[in-house]
Write an enzyme that holds these catalytic residues in place. Structure first.
Site, PDB file in Angstrom:
ATOM      1  N   ASP A  46       9.814 -25.467  12.594  1.00  0.00           N
ATOM      2  CA  ASP A  46       9.890 -26.836  12.998  1.00  0.00           C
ATOM      3  C   ASP A  46       9.180 -27.846  11.931  1.00  0.00           C
ATOM      4  OD1 ASP A  46       7.330 -26.312  13.578  1.00  0.00           O
ATOM      5  OD2 ASP A  46       7.270 -27.386  15.391  1.00  0.00           O
ATOM      6  N   SER A  47       8.481 -26.952  10.930  1.00  0.00           N
ATOM      7  CA  SER A  47       8.050 -27.740   9.506  1.00  0.00           C
ATOM      8  C   SER A  47       9.225 -28.250   8.814  1.00  0.00           C
ATOM      9  CB  SER A  47       7.443 -26.712   8.564  1.00  0.00           C
ATOM     10  OG  SER A  47       8.398 -25.369   8.488  1.00  0.00           O
ATOM     11  N   ASP A  85      12.045 -21.987  15.676  1.00  0.00           N
ATOM     12  CA  ASP A  85      10.874 -22.667  16.230  1.00  0.00           C
ATOM     13  C   ASP A  85      11.357 -23.333  17.693  1.00  0.00           C
ATOM     14  OD1 ASP A  85       8.297 -22.075  15.438  1.00  0.00           O
ATOM     15  OD2 ASP A  85       8.569 -23.498  13.935  1.00  0.00           O
ATOM     16  N   LYS A 115       9.924 -18.887  18.520  1.00  0.00           N
ATOM     17  CA  LYS A 115       8.718 -18.995  18.415  1.00  0.00           C
ATOM     18  C   LYS A 115       8.030 -19.998  19.159  1.00  0.00           C
ATOM     19  CE  LYS A 115       6.640 -20.111  14.302  1.00  0.00           C
ATOM     20  NZ  LYS A 115       6.123 -21.422  14.655  1.00  0.00           N
ATOM     21  N   GLU A 117       4.316 -22.036  20.253  1.00  0.00           N
ATOM     22  CA  GLU A 117       2.907 -22.034  19.684  1.00  0.00           C
ATOM     23  C   GLU A 117       1.972 -22.119  21.114  1.00  0.00           C
ATOM     24  OE1 GLU A 117       2.198 -25.935  17.719  1.00  0.00           O
ATOM     25  OE2 GLU A 117       3.647 -25.220  15.735  1.00  0.00           O
ATOM     26  N   GLU A 184      -2.239 -18.755  11.949  1.00  0.00           N
ATOM     27  CA  GLU A 184      -1.984 -19.965  10.951  1.00  0.00           C
ATOM     28  C   GLU A 184      -3.575 -20.683  10.458  1.00  0.00           C
ATOM     29  OE1 GLU A 184       0.875 -22.852  11.341  1.00  0.00           O
ATOM     30  OE2 GLU A 184       0.062 -24.251   9.643  1.00  0.00           O
TER      31      GLU A 184
END
Ligand code: KIV
Length: 266
Positions: A46-47, A85, A115, A117, A184
């Site tokens: 999602d970057s 993501d 993925k 978070e 991260e």
């Protein structure tokens, strides 16, 4: 993993045996390049929000954005494991909604895993996604979707007891059933402790050399990201300079009448 298709059991088997290599991709050409270079995993991160869509965070990225870009990347990836993501607010409310949204990334986007978070508080969502037969990758340390809650993008896990806290979060994710965990922006010693604490592979970004694998953002790696370069980024190319130069030469050639030539015309 030689030339065979990368699978979840294959990823799990790499723990302490072979370093895993992951890169982000958001479109078809970068996906083709990443897969062709033999990388193990391709992440539609999602970057996307910062890197490609020009937002100042990942928070505006929608599930529709992620589905669309995962579809493009899917067309370029044959061998690597394709992970997408889960964007902000797509897994935060109910486990059923989380599973349904993860299902869109798989069914419409072509992802092979998603993925998520966060640690223990995301276990309900993760279990529901796994119940829908969708493999899940965890993500601990700096979790950019929590930027406002944690007060900015900074190294996590520095305080006393933080290594133990992060290791406990990682064990909660492992127990829930994730197949790998991104770490991260945490100190190298903390990442090493977390990596030792779990049987699933850790994949670091700004987390030192002890992780079981490494990930970088495609545009950072090839020098296409404008502005500040985080300390953990190694640039293998300076593509922005090369492209800027090429565009400048194109402008000069058109303005001076050197382009197109007779050979480039019909
Ligand atoms: O979105 C992303 O690019 C990521 C990587 C930093 C792991 O989550």
């Amino acid at each position: 993993m030689e030339n065979s298709k990368v699978t979840i059991p294959g990823i799990l088997a790499c723990k302490s045996q072979k370093k895993l290599v992951m890169v982000t991709a958001y479109d078809y050409p970068s996906a083709l390049l990443a897969d062709g270079a033999g990388l193990d995993l391709v992440l539609v991160g999602d970057s996307l929000g910062n890197v490609v869509l020009g937002h100042s965070s990942t928070l505006p990225v929608t599930l529709d954005d992620m589905v669309r870009h995962t579809q493009a990347v899917r067309r370029g990836v044959a061998r690597a494991l394709l992970v997408a993501d889960m964007p902000y607010l797509s897994y935060h409310f109910t486990p059923v909604e989380a599973a349904r949204n993860a299902g869109r990334l798989v069914q419409e986007g072509g992802a092979e895993a998603v993925k998520v978070e966060g640690g223990a508080k995301r276990v309900g969502a993760i279990r529901a996604i796994l119940d829908a037969e969708i493999p899940v990758m965890g993500h601990l340390g700096l979790t950019p979707q929590s930027v406002h809650a944690v007060g900015g993008y900074r190294v996590q896990g520095r305080g006393p007891g933080e290594a133990e806290r992060l290791a406990a979060e990682a064990r909660a994710l492992e127990e829930a059933g994730v197949f790998a965990i991104v770490l991260e922006c945490v100190p190298a010693a903390v990442a090493e402790a977390v990596t030792r604490a779990v049987r699933v592979p850790t994949i670091g970004i700004g987390a030192g050399p002890a992780c079981d694998g490494q990930v970088l953002v495609f545009h950072d790696l090839v020098g296409l990201t404008p502005g500040h370069r985080p300390r953990f980024v190694r640039r293998y190319l300076e593509l922005a300079d090369a492209i800027g130069g090429a565009l400048g030469r194109f402008r000069e050639d058109v303005e001076s009448g050197r382009f197109p030539s007779a050979e480039e015309s019909f």
